[in-house]
Scaffold this motif. Sequence first.
Motif, short mmCIF file in Angstrom:
data_model
loop_
_atom_site.label_atom_id
_atom_site.label_comp_id
_atom_site.label_asym_id
_atom_site.label_seq_id
_atom_site.Cartn_x
_atom_site.Cartn_y
_atom_site.Cartn_z
N SER A 60 -12.80 -7.45 -12.98
CA SER A 60 -11.09 -7.49 -14.35
C SER A 60 -9.86 -7.40 -13.96
N LEU A 61 -9.66 -6.27 -13.47
CA LEU A 61 -8.47 -5.55 -12.92
C LEU A 61 -7.89 -6.69 -11.80
N ILE A 62 -8.66 -7.74 -10.92
CA ILE A 62 -8.46 -8.42 -10.17
C ILE A 62 -7.66 -9.73 -10.84
N THR A 63 -8.61 -10.28 -11.87
CA THR A 63 -8.25 -11.15 -12.49
C THR A 63 -6.92 -10.88 -13.19
N PHE A 64 -7.35 -9.75 -14.01
CA PHE A 64 -5.45 -8.98 -15.07
C PHE A 64 -4.43 -9.71 -13.89
N TYR A 65 -4.30 -9.17 -12.97
CA TYR A 65 -3.18 -8.93 -12.36
C TYR A 65 -2.34 -9.95 -11.21
N TYR A 66 -3.90 -10.74 -10.77
CA TYR A 66 -3.81 -12.19 -9.93
C TYR A 66 -4.62 -13.65 -10.37
N PRO A 67 -4.45 -13.58 -11.39
CA PRO A 67 -5.18 -15.17 -12.44
C PRO A 67 -5.40 -16.34 -11.71
N MET A 69 -7.95 -19.67 -10.21
CA MET A 69 -9.89 -20.14 -10.28
C MET A 69 -10.22 -19.42 -9.97
N LEU A 70 -9.59 -18.69 -8.33
CA LEU A 70 -10.49 -18.14 -7.79
C LEU A 70 -10.61 -16.56 -8.47
N THR A 71 -10.05 -16.46 -8.54
CA THR A 71 -10.22 -14.86 -9.15
C THR A 71 -11.13 -14.73 -10.27
N LEU A 72 -11.30 -16.20 -11.43
CA LEU A 72 -11.87 -15.99 -12.68
C LEU A 72 -13.07 -16.18 -12.47
N LYS A 73 -12.89 -16.73 -11.47
CA LYS A 73 -14.80 -17.48 -10.74
C LYS A 73 -15.62 -15.94 -10.16
N ILE A 74 -14.58 -15.18 -9.41
CA ILE A 74 -15.04 -14.04 -8.86
C ILE A 74 -15.63 -12.63 -10.49
N LEU A 75 -14.50 -13.65 -10.92
CA LEU A 75 -14.54 -12.23 -12.52
C LEU A 75 -16.40 -12.75 -13.29
N PHE A 76 -15.94 -14.04 -13.56
CA PHE A 76 -17.73 -14.55 -14.58
C PHE A 76 -18.73 -14.28 -14.07
N THR A 77 -18.16 -14.24 -11.65
CA THR A 77 -19.56 -13.76 -11.46
C THR A 77 -19.99 -12.51 -11.42
N CYS A 78 -18.78 -11.39 -11.22
CA CYS A 78 -19.20 -10.07 -11.56
C CYS A 78 -19.82 -9.50 -13.13
N VAL A 79 -19.43 -10.53 -14.03
CA VAL A 79 -19.72 -10.18 -14.99
C VAL A 79 -21.01 -10.22 -15.64
N GLY A 80 -21.03 -12.09 -14.89
CA GLY A 80 -23.22 -11.92 -14.84
C GLY A 80 -23.89 -11.04 -14.23
N PHE A 81 -23.26 -10.68 -12.88
CA PHE A 81 -24.51 -10.16 -12.56
C PHE A 81 -24.29 -8.90 -12.68
N ASN A 133 -0.96 -14.13 -30.22
CA ASN A 133 -0.59 -14.69 -28.47
C ASN A 133 -0.33 -13.75 -27.35
N PHE A 134 -1.75 -12.57 -27.51
CA PHE A 134 -2.14 -11.80 -26.62
C PHE A 134 -2.70 -13.06 -25.11
N SER A 135 -2.55 -13.30 -24.09
CA SER A 135 -3.10 -13.61 -22.88
C SER A 135 -4.51 -13.27 -22.84
N TRP A 136 -5.24 -14.70 -22.48
CA TRP A 136 -6.56 -15.13 -22.19
C TRP A 136 -6.40 -13.77 -20.96
N ASN A 137 -6.86 -13.03 -19.70
CA ASN A 137 -7.27 -12.36 -19.01
C ASN A 137 -6.86 -10.82 -20.01
N THR A 138 -5.77 -10.37 -20.18
CA THR A 138 -5.94 -9.02 -21.41
C THR A 138 -6.34 -9.58 -22.67
#
Length: 218
Positions: A60-67, A69-81, A133-138
């Motif tokens: 989540s921290l990685i996706t927040f600071y470096y949004p 598609m790659l970090t988003l897929k990494i986030l979803f993979t980690c969250v699912g795992f 108006n909060f961002s999706w990564n927030t």
Amino acid sequence: ITGPVMKPLSEYFHDSNIGFAFTFINVAMWFAIFIIGFLMNRFAIKPLLIIAVIIGVASSLITFYYPSMLTLKILFTCVGFAGGLFMAISSYMVVHIYHRHKIRAMNVIFTDFFFSFGGALIPILATYLIIHNFSWNTIYLLLQITAIGILILTFFADFSVFNRNNNSSEKHNTLSFSSWSFSLYCIAFAAFLFLLAQLTMTSYAQSYFQDVLHWGAM
């Protein structure tokens, strides 16, 4: 979360087929549940929970600071795992702590209630934040507050009761597929269909509604 963040994600990445990224959650969750038996036979429950929380928070921290598609897929993979580990370990804990069948069933249903309750509450929270108006990564970052709470509880919890199961009498009671009853095969097949339906809806439903039925993005 799928519905409330689907439009902000599509607008941010300029991709109308953003729903495909959510399949990484289901695939990772399926994989985690598939290998949890192997992991628990070789590692204690406490470090597994700690590692799962760290993986979720770090992604989540990685996706927040470096949004991206790659970090988003990494986030979803980690969250699912991590979610798959949590679900499987919680079921294992309930089964091994409570020996009376009615109490065991009640507590398993109780854990499922919180899973469903979170699935209903979090989209409402996400919608409220998006409206303001909060961002999706927030939103994904704020959700890790729950993970931090689990991490704190894990550090102070005593899991020694599960180590008592490693005695000589239980080492011979191994469960194989040949010992499954017909009901267990039905349950396993139903779980497979449930995950397949999730993958299908997440991957293709949005495109079908928009391209075939000509529904709007909302």
